[in-house]
Motif scaffolding. Sequence first.
Motif, PDB file in Angstrom:
ATOM      1  N   SER A 160      45.649  34.441  44.011  1.00 55.15           N
ATOM      2  CA  SER A 160      44.732  33.603  43.233  1.00 55.15           C
ATOM      3  C   SER A 160      44.373  34.335  41.940  1.00 55.15           C
ATOM      4  CB  SER A 160      43.482  33.272  44.033  1.00 55.15           C
ATOM      5  OG  SER A 160      42.728  34.438  44.279  1.00 55.15           O
ATOM      6  N   ARG A 161      43.952  33.558  40.958  1.00 56.99           N
ATOM      7  CA  ARG A 161      43.579  34.134  39.671  1.00 56.99           C
ATOM      8  C   ARG A 161      42.091  33.937  39.441  1.00 56.99           C
ATOM      9  NH1 ARG A 161      48.872  32.640  38.819  1.00 56.99           N
ATOM     10  NH2 ARG A 161      50.076  34.381  38.016  1.00 56.99           N
ATOM     11  N   GLY A 162      41.399  35.039  39.149  1.00 54.63           N
ATOM     12  CA  GLY A 162      39.988  35.016  38.841  1.00 54.63           C
ATOM     13  C   GLY A 162      39.136  34.817  40.076  1.00 54.63           C
ATOM     14  N   PRO A 163      37.895  35.111  39.962  1.00 53.93           N
ATOM     15  CA  PRO A 163      37.275  35.871  38.872  1.00 53.93           C
ATOM     16  C   PRO A 163      37.524  37.369  39.075  1.00 53.93           C
ATOM     17  CG  PRO A 163      35.610  35.298  40.499  1.00 53.93           C
ATOM     18  CD  PRO A 163      36.921  34.691  40.973  1.00 53.93           C
ATOM     19  N   GLY A 164      37.132  38.150  38.093  1.00 50.34           N
ATOM     20  CA  GLY A 164      37.278  39.594  38.213  1.00 50.34           C
ATOM     21  C   GLY A 164      37.651  40.236  36.904  1.00 50.34           C
ATOM     22  N   LEU A 165      37.896  41.522  36.973  1.00 47.61           N
ATOM     23  CA  LEU A 165      38.169  42.310  35.777  1.00 47.61           C
ATOM     24  C   LEU A 165      39.427  41.856  35.046  1.00 47.61           C
ATOM     25  CD1 LEU A 165      37.421  44.668  33.944  1.00 47.61           C
ATOM     26  CD2 LEU A 165      38.692  46.173  35.489  1.00 47.61           C
TER      27      LEU A 165
ATOM     28  N   GLY B   2      41.875  39.843  30.460  1.00 45.67           N
ATOM     29  CA  GLY B   2      42.976  39.047  29.931  1.00 45.67           C
ATOM     30  C   GLY B   2      42.508  37.971  28.982  1.00 45.67           C
ATOM     31  N   HIS B   3      41.463  37.274  29.376  1.00 41.63           N
ATOM     32  CA  HIS B   3      40.922  36.223  28.513  1.00 41.63           C
ATOM     33  C   HIS B   3      40.379  36.794  27.212  1.00 41.63           C
ATOM     34  CE1 HIS B   3      41.466  33.635  31.961  1.00 41.63           C
ATOM     35  NE2 HIS B   3      41.113  32.593  31.222  1.00 41.63           N
ATOM     36  N   LEU B   4      39.702  37.926  27.274  1.00 47.14           N
ATOM     37  CA  LEU B   4      39.191  38.556  26.051  1.00 47.14           C
ATOM     38  C   LEU B   4      40.331  38.997  25.135  1.00 47.14           C
ATOM     39  CD1 LEU B   4      36.195  40.631  27.466  1.00 47.14           C
ATOM     40  CD2 LEU B   4      36.078  38.559  26.034  1.00 47.14           C
ATOM     41  N   ALA B   5      41.427  39.483  25.717  1.00 48.68           N
ATOM     42  CA  ALA B   5      42.591  39.869  24.914  1.00 48.68           C
ATOM     43  C   ALA B   5      43.158  38.664  24.178  1.00 48.68           C
ATOM     44  CB  ALA B   5      43.659  40.520  25.800  1.00 48.68           C
TER      45      ALA B   5
ATOM     46  N   LEU C  21      48.129  40.916  32.345  1.00 45.85           N
ATOM     47  CA  LEU C  21      46.915  40.873  33.169  1.00 45.85           C
ATOM     48  C   LEU C  21      46.878  39.617  34.034  1.00 45.85           C
ATOM     49  CD1 LEU C  21      44.391  42.268  30.562  1.00 45.85           C
ATOM     50  CD2 LEU C  21      44.942  43.305  32.786  1.00 45.85           C
ATOM     51  N   ARG C  22      47.386  38.520  33.495  1.00 44.69           N
ATOM     52  CA  ARG C  22      47.435  37.272  34.265  1.00 44.69           C
ATOM     53  C   ARG C  22      48.356  37.432  35.473  1.00 44.69           C
ATOM     54  NH1 ARG C  22      50.149  32.905  35.185  1.00 44.69           N
ATOM     55  NH2 ARG C  22      49.052  30.942  35.406  1.00 44.69           N
TER      56      ARG C  22
END
Length: 194
Positions: free
Chosen positions: A33-38, A43-46, A24-25
């Motif tokens: 760019s990374r974030g924000p979004g689904l 990914g962070h929750l995983a 996901l990262r």
Amino acid sequence: MIPFMSFRFSLVAAPLLILAYGVLRVLDGLDGSRGPGLAWTAGHLAFMAALVLFVQIFWRLRAMAGRDVLSTASAAVGTVGVVTLLGQFGVDIVVGFAAADHAAMTPLFEQVRSVPGMQPVLYDVGPYLFYLAQLALVGQLAAMRRVRAWLPVLVLAYLALPIADKDLMPLGAVFLLVAFLPFIRAARPAASLS
């Protein structure tokens, strides 16, 4: 006592959740760019779910190492590392929800890092305790000849790959899963257990 199936589940699920985070990262960064979004949030929750599973893994590896001072210290240090990483990833998720776009995330992160103690606890020192504990516990088990000598090498590769390039995290997660295979086999319940 934690059931054997639960430990086996953790040994499989934790690396797969880290793999999911890594994939996901990479996907999140395809637009530059990374974030924000689904993808950022999922990914962070995983990874956070993997961290929770690692608490059980640390303490079971401690038991496999004989519950001595070294394994107990390693499991405790790893648990502290889990807590700090949960804090760091929690901040990431909150910032992701609060920011309208990637550019708006930077000042929010700077605000968090400017709080006294946050930089060393959540970013500079605390998270490394999680990784050091993994290597220490598997290394101790290898030194005791309870696992093969190549297992710490796989764990070290899993830890080193994201340092070389964070996009290699999925490959590192595969190495971790392979490193956990002997523990998964050893945790199979005996036929007499229900």
